[in-house]
Structures are given as structure tokens and as C-alpha cells.
Design an enzyme around this catalytic site. Structure first.
Site, PDB file in Angstrom:
ATOM      1  N   SER A  93       0.814  -1.239   0.158  1.00 40.30           N
ATOM      2  CA  SER A  93      -0.364  -0.222  -0.204  1.00 40.30           C
ATOM      3  C   SER A  93       1.119   1.372  -0.444  1.00 40.30           C
ATOM      4  CB  SER A  93      -0.713   0.049   1.214  1.00 40.30           C
ATOM      5  OG  SER A  93      -2.053   1.104   1.061  1.00 40.30           O
ATOM      6  N   HIS A 200      -8.549   0.932   0.488  1.00 44.57           N
ATOM      7  CA  HIS A 200      -8.892   0.384  -0.806  1.00 44.57           C
ATOM      8  C   HIS A 200      -9.925  -0.594  -1.225  1.00 44.57           C
ATOM      9  CE1 HIS A 200      -4.508   0.505  -0.643  1.00 44.57           C
ATOM     10  NE2 HIS A 200      -4.277   0.136   0.400  1.00 44.57           N
TER      11      HIS A 200
END
Length: 305
Positions: A93, A200
Site C-alpha cells: 500500500s 482499498h
């Protein structure tokens, strides 16, 4: 052959990388450059953590990035890129931005700018305390996806972290109501995460679109080391593909398990985790036994080289 990995949000802790800052000029100058670019007093946040600011997304991400880059730049200075000789980079990420600096695709200044914007957008993407995330221990992503579809749950997989750890995102009410169903389907643990929103997931779509506008303003340089992107879990050196993947990262699943599986298809035999904590080392060891794994979190870890 070696791959380098960089951690994401959740790896932060009080005084992370401060031993590097106190000992090495290159670490201090790296922190200073990121503080100048972001206009955030990162070292003050890391050492004092006033009002729990280190755990607030809009400060957490830039702090982890700075800590990771301070360690990475020290490693380059003290050990040398030729000794490390990375053939692939990747990050979880937020860590993908660190990886893009490590392979010279982004400058530290540009990455700092994007991370500051990214973290602020993610922090404010949805009304506070209405969405969140939970870690599910004991099932792989395909099993979790099957449970979601079978029970028509209004949650999505946000992070496929390992064959026994999956993170879901959704509205708080849907996260809460899903716990009983997951528990009745044989999971070992259901842990609600201390995050500000459902990262996400589709709840990041508007924030992602705004970040895309900023990414388009940044120059992406020729990649010196291939990267495995979270969005597609593929090895890339093509700038268009790398940029496209970064643009689509925030609102889509982090394919970490698939990324490590992709590494298994290469000649990589060792992995170095650079940054605070050793979260990724643990995840990787649960995905694959193919690699030797070193983590650099403290100065003493430099002795591994």
C-alpha cells in the site's frame, strides 16, 4: 538475487528510526528533506506523538515513509547499492511509494507531496466513524470471498495479506454484522482495525480520482529496478503500467499474497524489508518458504550486511 520490500500503514511506532536519525547524517538529511517537502514536523510526531497524531492517517503515512527512507538511504550509504543489488522492489500500500523512490521512478520530494495528498484524502474520504476495516485470521482470500458472496455480505477484501490473513473493508454496521457470519464459518480471529476509513474499497473512489489529478502532475522517471505493483501483482518496468497501477491502488485490493507468489516465479532468493516493525517479514514467511528474509528496523540490523 534480492528483492526489497517496504511496509505500509500499521507498522508505525513511537521513536521509529530515531536511532538512525541520531547516528547518521544521511538519515537526518533524509528526514529534513521530507519535512521540508511536506511542511510537516515528522520527527516531532514520531518522538512526541501528541494527541495520538502518529496514528492519524494524515500523519501516519508520511511518518512511515520518512522512517523507511531514512533507513534505506543509510543502507545505501553504509553498505552500498552494489552489495544489496536489488532486482525487484515492492511495497505494501503506502510502501509502494517508498519502492518507487527506491527504483528512482519518483523523487523523494514528489513522493512526499503525493503521500501528503493521499493521506489527507484517505483520512477525509468518508464521514468519520462510519466505515472501517477488520482483519480476519485463519482463512485465505478465496475462502473469504466465497463467504462474502454466499451470505451477500456488504464488505470487500481490501488486503490479501497472506494465506491466513485477509483484511476486509466496509461500513461499520456491515463490518459488525459480518463478524458473526465469518466466525460461524471457521475463522480463528476477527480483529477490528484502528483506522479512519474503509481503505482499498469503493469508499475511496472519489479520493482516488482526486489523487489521480495530482499523480498526473508528477514526472515519472525511467525505472532503474522493476516493481511489483499492488494493483496487478505483476513485475513492471513500463512507466505507463506503473503509473496506471499507482492511480488505481487506493480504491482496490492490495494483492500482497499474489505479489509474493509472483516473486516465487523469479530467481529471487532473498528479501530485505526496510522500514519500521517487521510486519511484512511475518506475512511473507506465511506465504512462502522460498526466501531468506532480513529486516532492517534498527541500527543493529545493519550488522546483517
Amino acid at each position: 538475487m534480492t528483492a526489497i520490500v517496504f511496509p505500509g500503514q500499521g507498522s508505525q511506532y513511537l521513536n521509529m528510526s530515531m536511532d538512525f536519525n541520531e547516528t547518521f547524517e544521511v538519515a537526518r538529511s533524509t528526514f529534513q528533506e521530507i519535512e521540508d517537502s511536506s511542511k510537516i514536523k515528522i520527527r516531532k510526531i514520531i518522538t512526541e506523538n501528541q494527541s495520538d497524531s502518529l496514528n492519524q492517517t494524515n500523519f501516519t503515512q508520511i511518518s512511515i515513509f520518512a522512517a523507511s527512507m531514512a533507513i534505506y538511504k543509510t543502507l545505501l550509504k553504509e553498505v552500498g547499492i552494489n552489495v544489496i543489488d536489488p532486482k525487484v522492489v515492492l511495497g505494501h500500500s503506502l510502501g509502494e511509494y517508498s519502492a518507487l523512490v527506491a527504483n528512482n521512478t519518483l523523487t523523494i520530494a514528489d513522493a512526499s507531496f503525493l503521500i501528503k495528498v493521499r493521506s489527507e484524502l484517505m483520512h477525509s474520504a468518508i464521514e468519520p466513524n462510519t466505515s472501517g476495516m477488520a482483519a480476519i485470521i485463519g482463512k485465505n482470500a478465496s475462502s473469504i470471498e466465497e463467504i462474502i458472496k454466499k451470505n451477500n455480505l456488504k464488505v470487500v477484501i481490501a488486503n490479501d495479506n497472506s494465506p491466513i490473513q485477509v483484511v476486509i473493508s466496509g461500513l461499520i454496521e456491515n463490518i459488525n454484522s459480518s463478524e458473526k457470519i465469518f466466525s460461524s464459518n471457521g475463522i480463528k480471529r476477527f480483529l477490528k482495525l484502528n483506522v479512519s476509513a474503509a481503505f482499498h474499497s469503493e469508499f475511496m473512489n472519489n479520493a482516488q480520482n482526486r489523487l489521480i489529478d495530482e499523480i498526473d502532475k508528477i514526472t515519472f522517471n525511467k525505472t532503474s529496478i522493476p516493481i511489483i505493483s499492488n494493483y496487478n501483482a505483476l513485475i513492471n518496468s513500463d512507466l505507463k503500467t506503473i503509473k496506471y497501477s499507482l492511480k488505481n491502488q487506493m480504491a482496490n485490493k492490495v494483492k500482497w499474497t499474489e505479489s509474493i507468489r509472483k516473486l516465487e516465479e523469479t530467481d529471487i532468493i532473498s528479501i530485505i524489508e526496510i522500514g519500521p516493525s517487521k510486519v511484512l517479514s511475518g506475512l511473507i514467511s506465511r506465504i512462502s518458504k522460498q526466501f531468506t528474509i532480513k529486516s532492517i528496523d534498527k541500527i543493529i540490523d545493519l550488522e546483517k550486511f
